[in-house]
Design a protein around this motif. Sequence first.
Motif, PDB file in Angstrom:
ATOM      1  N   SER A  13      59.660  59.074  60.276  1.00  0.00           N
ATOM      2  CA  SER A  13      58.992  60.299  59.812  1.00  0.00           C
ATOM      3  C   SER A  13      57.679  60.524  60.549  1.00  0.00           C
ATOM      4  O   SER A  13      57.342  61.654  60.934  1.00  0.00           O
ATOM      5  CB  SER A  13      58.740  60.222  58.305  1.00  0.00           C
ATOM      6  N   LEU A  14      56.928  59.442  60.762  1.00  0.00           N
ATOM      7  CA  LEU A  14      55.649  59.567  61.444  1.00  0.00           C
ATOM      8  C   LEU A  14      55.835  59.970  62.904  1.00  0.00           C
ATOM      9  O   LEU A  14      55.087  60.810  63.434  1.00  0.00           O
ATOM     10  CB  LEU A  14      54.885  58.246  61.349  1.00  0.00           C
ATOM     11  N   LEU A  15      56.835  59.407  63.566  1.00  0.00           N
ATOM     12  CA  LEU A  15      57.106  59.774  64.954  1.00  0.00           C
ATOM     13  C   LEU A  15      57.460  61.250  65.078  1.00  0.00           C
ATOM     14  O   LEU A  15      57.027  61.936  66.013  1.00  0.00           O
ATOM     15  CB  LEU A  15      58.236  58.912  65.518  1.00  0.00           C
ATOM     16  N   LEU A  16      58.232  61.759  64.149  1.00  0.00           N
ATOM     17  CA  LEU A  16      58.588  63.179  64.166  1.00  0.00           C
ATOM     18  C   LEU A  16      57.365  64.044  63.879  1.00  0.00           C
ATOM     19  O   LEU A  16      57.185  65.111  64.493  1.00  0.00           O
ATOM     20  CB  LEU A  16      59.690  63.461  63.146  1.00  0.00           C
ATOM     21  N   MET A  34      57.559  54.663  72.613  1.00  0.00           N
ATOM     22  CA  MET A  34      57.869  53.831  71.462  1.00  0.00           C
ATOM     23  C   MET A  34      59.280  54.114  70.957  1.00  0.00           C
ATOM     24  O   MET A  34      60.064  53.192  70.691  1.00  0.00           O
ATOM     25  CB  MET A  34      56.863  54.083  70.342  1.00  0.00           C
ATOM     26  N   ALA A  35      59.600  55.398  70.831  1.00  0.00           N
ATOM     27  CA  ALA A  35      60.923  55.770  70.334  1.00  0.00           C
ATOM     28  C   ALA A  35      62.028  55.289  71.277  1.00  0.00           C
ATOM     29  O   ALA A  35      63.073  54.797  70.836  1.00  0.00           O
ATOM     30  CB  ALA A  35      61.002  57.287  70.148  1.00  0.00           C
ATOM     31  N   ASP A  74      65.909  64.011  69.048  1.00  0.00           N
ATOM     32  CA  ASP A  74      67.216  63.345  69.025  1.00  0.00           C
ATOM     33  C   ASP A  74      67.059  61.829  69.130  1.00  0.00           C
ATOM     34  O   ASP A  74      67.746  61.067  68.442  1.00  0.00           O
ATOM     35  CB  ASP A  74      68.080  63.870  70.167  1.00  0.00           C
ATOM     36  N   ILE A  75      66.147  61.383  69.989  1.00  0.00           N
ATOM     37  CA  ILE A  75      65.906  59.941  70.145  1.00  0.00           C
ATOM     38  C   ILE A  75      65.432  59.334  68.828  1.00  0.00           C
ATOM     39  O   ILE A  75      65.956  58.308  68.369  1.00  0.00           O
ATOM     40  CB  ILE A  75      64.851  59.678  71.248  1.00  0.00           C
ATOM     41  N   VAL A  76      64.441  59.979  68.218  1.00  0.00           N
ATOM     42  CA  VAL A  76      63.880  59.447  66.978  1.00  0.00           C
ATOM     43  C   VAL A  76      64.921  59.428  65.876  1.00  0.00           C
ATOM     44  O   VAL A  76      65.082  58.422  65.159  1.00  0.00           O
ATOM     45  CB  VAL A  76      62.652  60.260  66.535  1.00  0.00           C
ATOM     46  N   ARG A  77      65.654  60.512  65.720  1.00  0.00           N
ATOM     47  CA  ARG A  77      66.648  60.575  64.649  1.00  0.00           C
ATOM     48  C   ARG A  77      67.782  59.583  64.870  1.00  0.00           C
ATOM     49  O   ARG A  77      68.307  59.010  63.906  1.00  0.00           O
ATOM     50  CB  ARG A  77      67.188  62.000  64.533  1.00  0.00           C
ATOM     51  N   ALA A  78      68.162  59.377  66.131  1.00  0.00           N
ATOM     52  CA  ALA A  78      69.223  58.406  66.425  1.00  0.00           C
ATOM     53  C   ALA A  78      68.786  57.008  66.006  1.00  0.00           C
ATOM     54  O   ALA A  78      69.579  56.240  65.436  1.00  0.00           O
ATOM     55  CB  ALA A  78      69.571  58.437  67.909  1.00  0.00           C
ATOM     56  N   TRP A  79      67.525  56.673  66.274  1.00  0.00           N
ATOM     57  CA  TRP A  79      67.038  55.344  65.866  1.00  0.00           C
ATOM     58  C   TRP A  79      66.847  55.273  64.349  1.00  0.00           C
ATOM     59  O   TRP A  79      67.232  54.289  63.712  1.00  0.00           O
ATOM     60  CB  TRP A  79      65.714  55.024  66.562  1.00  0.00           C
TER      61      TRP A  79
END
Length: 208
Positions: A13-16, A34-35, A74-79
Amino acid sequence: MTFAASERAALGSLLLELGSDAPTLCEGWSTRDMAVHLLVRETRPDAAAGMFLPALRGHLRSVSEQVGSRDYVDIVRAWASGPPRFSPLRFLDAQLNAGEHFIHHEDVRRAREGWEPRTFGTDDTETLLAVLRRFGARLLRGSECPVILDPDGAPSIVAVERRGVTGHGSDVVRVSGTAGELLLFCFGRTESVVTVTGDRDRIRFTSI
């Protein structure tokens, strides 16, 4: 929800929220870096091995560049969705990722002004203590003197012992704080809230 899972959700959530160009405590890394690291580590074991094996660092770099070219969200959500369905990591997430997710969550949190240490309940504190006991000695093994970790409300941990000197010896550096802050300290994060008694300059931090 396990501690590893809750830290994953919070970090995702924080990355987004921050977007792809925010700073982190990892030198040279933005939130995008990081992501990418998190996703490659979890989904590409062939490339993740390059984090430990010099011969595979070129492969790690290549795969990271490929993953990094994808849309950041997409990267963040995939992780954040968790390990791949048939990955062994899906069943070992709580054991393997509690420390990883906590450290990197704080890497992002503490790169911004106004951060404060978090407080944790009994179960989460025990999880952090378990990670500290598992990795503290390995992370500080290069130190030039004995190092004793004193977690709040828990027995001391002899992280580094030299010449048979233990917790009651005179030539000792003691580091005290909460389990989470001590863990951040052992991982070399300068933005950790600990009290050091003794010659801090004799402590050496080593990668796992």
